[in-house]
Design a protein around this motif. Structure first.
Motif, mmCIF file in Angstrom:
data_model
loop_
_atom_site.group_PDB
_atom_site.id
_atom_site.type_symbol
_atom_site.label_atom_id
_atom_site.label_comp_id
_atom_site.label_asym_id
_atom_site.label_seq_id
_atom_site.Cartn_x
_atom_site.Cartn_y
_atom_site.Cartn_z
ATOM 1 N N ALA A 136 0.813 -1.214 0.000
ATOM 2 C CA ALA A 136 0.000 0.000 0.000
ATOM 3 C C ALA A 136 0.850 1.268 0.000
ATOM 4 O O ALA A 136 0.575 2.220 -0.737
ATOM 5 N N SER A 137 1.894 1.282 0.822
ATOM 6 C CA SER A 137 2.705 2.492 0.973
ATOM 7 C C SER A 137 4.009 2.460 0.190
ATOM 8 O O SER A 137 4.594 3.502 -0.103
ATOM 9 N N GLY A 138 4.485 1.258 -0.116
ATOM 10 C CA GLY A 138 5.789 1.111 -0.746
ATOM 11 C C GLY A 138 6.945 1.123 0.225
ATOM 12 O O GLY A 138 8.103 0.940 -0.175
ATOM 13 N N ASP A 139 6.668 1.318 1.513
ATOM 14 C CA ASP A 139 7.729 1.405 2.513
ATOM 15 C C ASP A 139 8.273 0.018 2.850
ATOM 16 O O ASP A 139 7.517 -0.963 2.921
ATOM 17 N N LEU A 140 9.588 -0.039 3.096
ATOM 18 C CA LEU A 140 10.174 -1.288 3.558
ATOM 19 C C LEU A 140 9.658 -1.628 4.944
ATOM 20 O O LEU A 140 9.431 -0.740 5.777
ATOM 21 N N VAL A 141 9.468 -2.898 5.179
ATOM 22 C CA VAL A 141 9.004 -3.373 6.483
ATOM 23 C C VAL A 141 10.173 -3.348 7.459
ATOM 24 O O VAL A 141 11.312 -3.659 7.107
ATOM 25 N N ASP A 142 9.899 -2.976 8.701
ATOM 26 C CA ASP A 142 10.935 -2.871 9.728
ATOM 27 C C ASP A 142 11.328 -4.262 10.217
ATOM 28 O O ASP A 142 10.538 -4.968 10.855
ATOM 29 N N MET A 143 12.555 -4.659 9.909
ATOM 30 C CA MET A 143 13.052 -5.980 10.279
ATOM 31 C C MET A 143 14.018 -5.943 11.466
ATOM 32 O O MET A 143 14.591 -6.958 11.829
#
Length: 208
Positions: A136-143
Motif C-alpha cells: 500500500a505504501s511502498g515502505d520497507l518493512v521494519d526488520m
C-alpha cells in the motif's frame, strides 16, 4: 549468461530490486567485481519459486525487494581481498561502513562467523537476499536491522528486537519456506532454494 539463468526482473514481474553490490552502498563501500549493472540474476528454477513467493507475500499485503541473487565467484574473491585490507582509521568516512555493517567484529571475522563465505551459495544461482515492503505504501518493512548487518541481532530468533520486528521476520520466513526456500539462521534476509539445480557448481560469469 548461462541458458538456465535469467534476469529476475524479466521473469518475475512485480519484483523490486536494488543490487547493492553493483553500487557504493554495501559493506565494501564500492561496486564489487563482477557486478556491471544494477540487475539481479537467478536460475530459472529460483525464478519460478520466487513467483510463488511474490504471490504468497501479496496475500499478506507485502511485496518483495531483492538485494542480491546470483553472485559471481570473482565477487566473492573480491570480498576476501577486501577483508585483508587494513581497517580505516577513526574519523575516516569509510569507518561509517564498519559502524553500519560489522560494528562488533573485524573484517576477517566475517568469514570466521559465517557472514561471508569463500564459496558462496549465491554463486550457485539459487540464493537470494531480500526483504518485504508494504504494497500500500511502498515502505520497507521494519526488520530490526538492515541488509548485511553482520551481528547477532541479524540472526533468526535474535534478542534485542521488538515483537513487531520479530513478527515481520517470521512473515518473510513463512512466505519463503512455503515457496520452497530454506532460511540461513545467521541472516534474516538470506534464503536458498531447497531443490537448487546446481548444488555443486560455483559460476563466475558477470552480471551484465
Amino acid at each position: 549468461m548461462i541458458e538456465r539463468f535469467g534476469y529476475i526482473d524479466e521473469l518475475v514481474p512485480g519484483i523490486r530490486w536494488d543490487a547493492k553490490y553493483a553500487t557504493w552502498d554495501n559493506f565494501t563501500g564500492r561496486p564489487v567485481d563482477g557486478y556491471l549493472v544494477n540487475r539481479i540474476i537467478g536460475t530459472r528454477e529460483l525464478c519460478l519459486a520466487l513467483t510463488q513467493a511474490r504471490e504468497e507475500a501479496a496475500v499478506l499485503g507485502f511485496g518483495l525487494l531483492l538485494w542480491d541473487g546470483y553472485r559471481p565467484q570473482r565477487a566473492v574473491d573480491a570480498f576476501l581481498r577486501w577483508s585483508r585490507e587494513p581497517e580505516p582509521q577513526d574519523g575516516h568516512e569509510d569507518g561509517q561502513g564498519k559502524r553500519r555493517h560489522y560494528p562488533a567484529i573485524s573484517r576477517p571475522e566475517m568469514f570466521e562467523r559465517g557472514y561471508v563465505a569463500t564459496k558462496s551459495g549465491h554463486s550457485r544461482g539459487s540464493t537470494l537476499d531480500l526483504t518485504l515492503f508494504d504494497l500500500a505504501s511502498g515502505d520497507l518493512v521494519d526488520m530490526g536491522g538492515d541488509h548485511d548487518l553482520m551481528d547477532e541481532i541479524s540472526h533468526h530468533g535474535a534478542a534485542g528486537i521488538t515483537p513487531a520486528q520479530t513478527r515481520n521476520r517470521e512473515q518473510l520466513c513463512t512466505v519463503m519456506e512455503a515457496s520452497g526456500f530454506g532460511r540461513y539462521d545467521s541472516e534474516w534476509w538470506h534464503y536458498s532454494l531447497v531443490e537448487e539445480p546446481y548444488p555443486d557448481t560455483y559460476f563466475d560469469f558477470p552480471v551484465d
